[in-house]
Enzyme design. Structure first.
Site, PDB file in Angstrom:
ATOM      1  N   MET A   1       8.976  37.987  38.836  1.00  0.00           N
ATOM      2  CA  MET A   1       8.528  36.577  38.766  1.00  0.00           C
ATOM      3  C   MET A   1       9.483  35.664  39.543  1.00  0.00           C
ATOM      4  O   MET A   1      10.056  34.761  38.968  1.00  0.00           O
ATOM      5  CB  MET A   1       8.426  36.158  37.290  1.00  0.00           C
ATOM      6  CG  MET A   1       7.481  37.018  36.476  1.00  0.00           C
ATOM      7  SD  MET A   1       7.541  36.653  34.716  1.00  0.00           S
ATOM      8  CE  MET A   1       9.112  37.393  34.240  1.00  0.00           C
TER       9      MET A   1
ATOM     10  N   THR B   1      13.938  34.702  35.493  1.00  0.00           N
ATOM     11  CA  THR B   1      13.221  33.552  36.033  1.00  0.00           C
ATOM     12  C   THR B   1      13.571  32.345  35.173  1.00  0.00           C
ATOM     13  O   THR B   1      13.771  32.486  33.965  1.00  0.00           O
ATOM     14  CB  THR B   1      11.696  33.775  36.019  1.00  0.00           C
ATOM     15  OG1 THR B   1      11.011  32.515  36.118  1.00  0.00           O
ATOM     16  CG2 THR B   1      11.242  34.423  34.727  1.00  0.00           C
TER      17      THR B   1
ATOM     18  N   THR C   1      11.471  29.417  35.143  1.00  0.00           N
ATOM     19  CA  THR C   1      10.224  28.837  34.649  1.00  0.00           C
ATOM     20  C   THR C   1       9.743  29.493  33.366  1.00  0.00           C
ATOM     21  O   THR C   1       9.344  28.804  32.414  1.00  0.00           O
ATOM     22  CB  THR C   1       9.123  28.943  35.718  1.00  0.00           C
ATOM     23  OG1 THR C   1       9.510  28.172  36.867  1.00  0.00           O
ATOM     24  CG2 THR C   1       7.800  28.424  35.196  1.00  0.00           C
TER      25      THR C   1
ATOM     26  N   CYS D   1      15.620  27.491  40.032  1.00  0.00           N
ATOM     27  CA  CYS D   1      14.636  28.530  40.289  1.00  0.00           C
ATOM     28  C   CYS D   1      15.422  29.682  40.889  1.00  0.00           C
ATOM     29  O   CYS D   1      16.277  29.457  41.766  1.00  0.00           O
ATOM     30  CB  CYS D   1      13.562  28.042  41.258  1.00  0.00           C
ATOM     31  SG  CYS D   1      12.401  29.338  41.754  1.00  0.00           S
TER      32      CYS D   1
ATOM     33  N   GLU E   1      14.860  31.821  43.001  1.00  0.00           N
ATOM     34  CA  GLU E   1      14.726  32.066  44.446  1.00  0.00           C
ATOM     35  C   GLU E   1      15.449  31.043  45.320  1.00  0.00           C
ATOM     36  O   GLU E   1      15.590  31.257  46.529  1.00  0.00           O
ATOM     37  CB  GLU E   1      13.240  32.075  44.854  1.00  0.00           C
ATOM     38  CG  GLU E   1      12.471  33.312  44.454  1.00  0.00           C
ATOM     39  CD  GLU E   1      11.958  33.247  43.033  1.00  0.00           C
ATOM     40  OE1 GLU E   1      11.606  34.290  42.477  1.00  0.00           O
ATOM     41  OE2 GLU E   1      11.929  32.129  42.471  1.00  0.00           O
TER      42      GLU E   1
END
Length: 238
Positions: free
Chosen positions: A10, A83, A85, A197, A199
C-alpha cells in the site's frame, strides 16, 4: 530476534523500502549474515484504493485486521502497517491481535519533540492531511500542532502520490512542486516537514530542504527494529 509481521502493498513501492531498511538495520546492528525475521502480507493496492475512494474505511479495516490476525497466527510478535493512510484503521487492527501494533505517528512524534521543533508541515494523501487520525494523535499524545497545505496544494500533493509515486514514477516537475509547497509553508511559520506518506521519501529528501524533515517510513522502521532486537527482561531469581 522477534519476528515482525509487515502489512504492505500500500503501495509495494514503499513496502520494498521497508523490507530493505529492516534487513539493512539488522545487518548493521548484528553484523555477519544476520537479516530481519519477517512475515509479509502484501495487498493488491487496487483493492485497497477502491475502499479508500468509496470512503469504506470499515471494509478496509476488516481487511487489514484479517491480515494482522493471519500474521500473528503465523508467528509474528508485532505488526507493522507499512503505510500512513491506513493507520486510519489502526484501532481495528490493534483490537484484532494480542501482539503490539506499532503506530507510525508515535516515532514521528518522538522525533519531532527530540528535534525541538513544533510546527511541522504534513505532506501526505488527502486522507492523512484532512482526517484527524494522524494530526489528532500528534496533537493529543505529543502536543504537536501540525500544519497542512491549502486546498490546491493538498490536491497536487495527493495527486502526485497516487498518479506517480505508488506507480514507481518520479517526476522532476513534481519534486519542484512539492518543494514549492514546503517553501510556502515555511513563509507561513512551518519549521519542519513530515513525509506523511511512505512514498514521499522516494521524491524528496532532507538534502532538498532548509528545515528538518521527518521521513515516517524510516522512523517507523527504526521503531520496529528497536522492538525486534530488544533484549528480553532478565529472568527472575527465586
Amino acid at each position: 530476534m522477534k519476528t515482525l509481521g509487515l502489512i504492505g502493498g500500500m503501495s509495494w513501492e514503499s513496502s520494498a523500502v521497508y523490507y530493505q531498511l529492516l534487513n539493512l538495520g539488522v545487518r548493521e546492528r548484528l553484523g555477519g549474515l544476520h537479516s530481519s525475521k519477517l512475515l509479509l502480507w502484501s495487498f493488491d493496492f487496487h483493492e485497497i484504493e477502491a475502499y479508500q475512494a468509496a470512503g469504506d474505511w470499515r471494509g478496509a479495516g476488516a481487511l487489514l485486521a484479517d491480515a494482522a490476525t493471519r500474521l500473528a497466527a503465523a508467528g509474528a510478535d508485532a505488526i507493522v502497517i507499512a503505510t500512513n493512510t491506513m493507520h486510519c484503521v489502526y484501532a481495528e487492527v490493534a483490537a484484532a491481535v494480542a501482539v503490539p501494533v506499532l503506530h507510525i505517528a508515535d516515532p514521528t512524534g518522538d522525533a519531532i519533540r527530540a528535534a525541538g521543533v513544533s510546527r511541522p508541515l504534513l505532506l501526505g494523501t488527502r486522507f492523512t492531511m484532512e482526517q484527524d487520525f494522524y494530526t489528532g494523535r500528534l496533537k493529543d499524545k505529543y502536543g504537536i500542532d501540525v500544519l497542512v497545505p491549502g486546498e490546491q496544494d493538498r490536491t497536487r500533493v495527493h495527486g502526485v502520490i497516487y498518479d506517480e509515486l505508488v506507480q514507481g514514477v518520479i517526476e522532476p516537475t513534481s519534486k519542484a512542486d512539492y518543494l514549492k509547497v514546503v517553501a510556502s509553508a515555511i513563509l507561513k511559520g512551518a519549521d519542519s516537514v513530515i513525509f506523511g506518506c511512505t512514498e514521499i521519501g522516494l521524491l524528496i529528501e532532507q538534502a532538498d530542504l532548509s528545515v528538518p524533515a521527518f521521513d515516517t517510513a524510516q522512523l517507523h522502521v527504526e521503531a520496529a527494529l528497536a522492538l525486534q532486537l530488544a533484549a528480553p527482561p532478565p529472568a527472575e531469581t527465586v
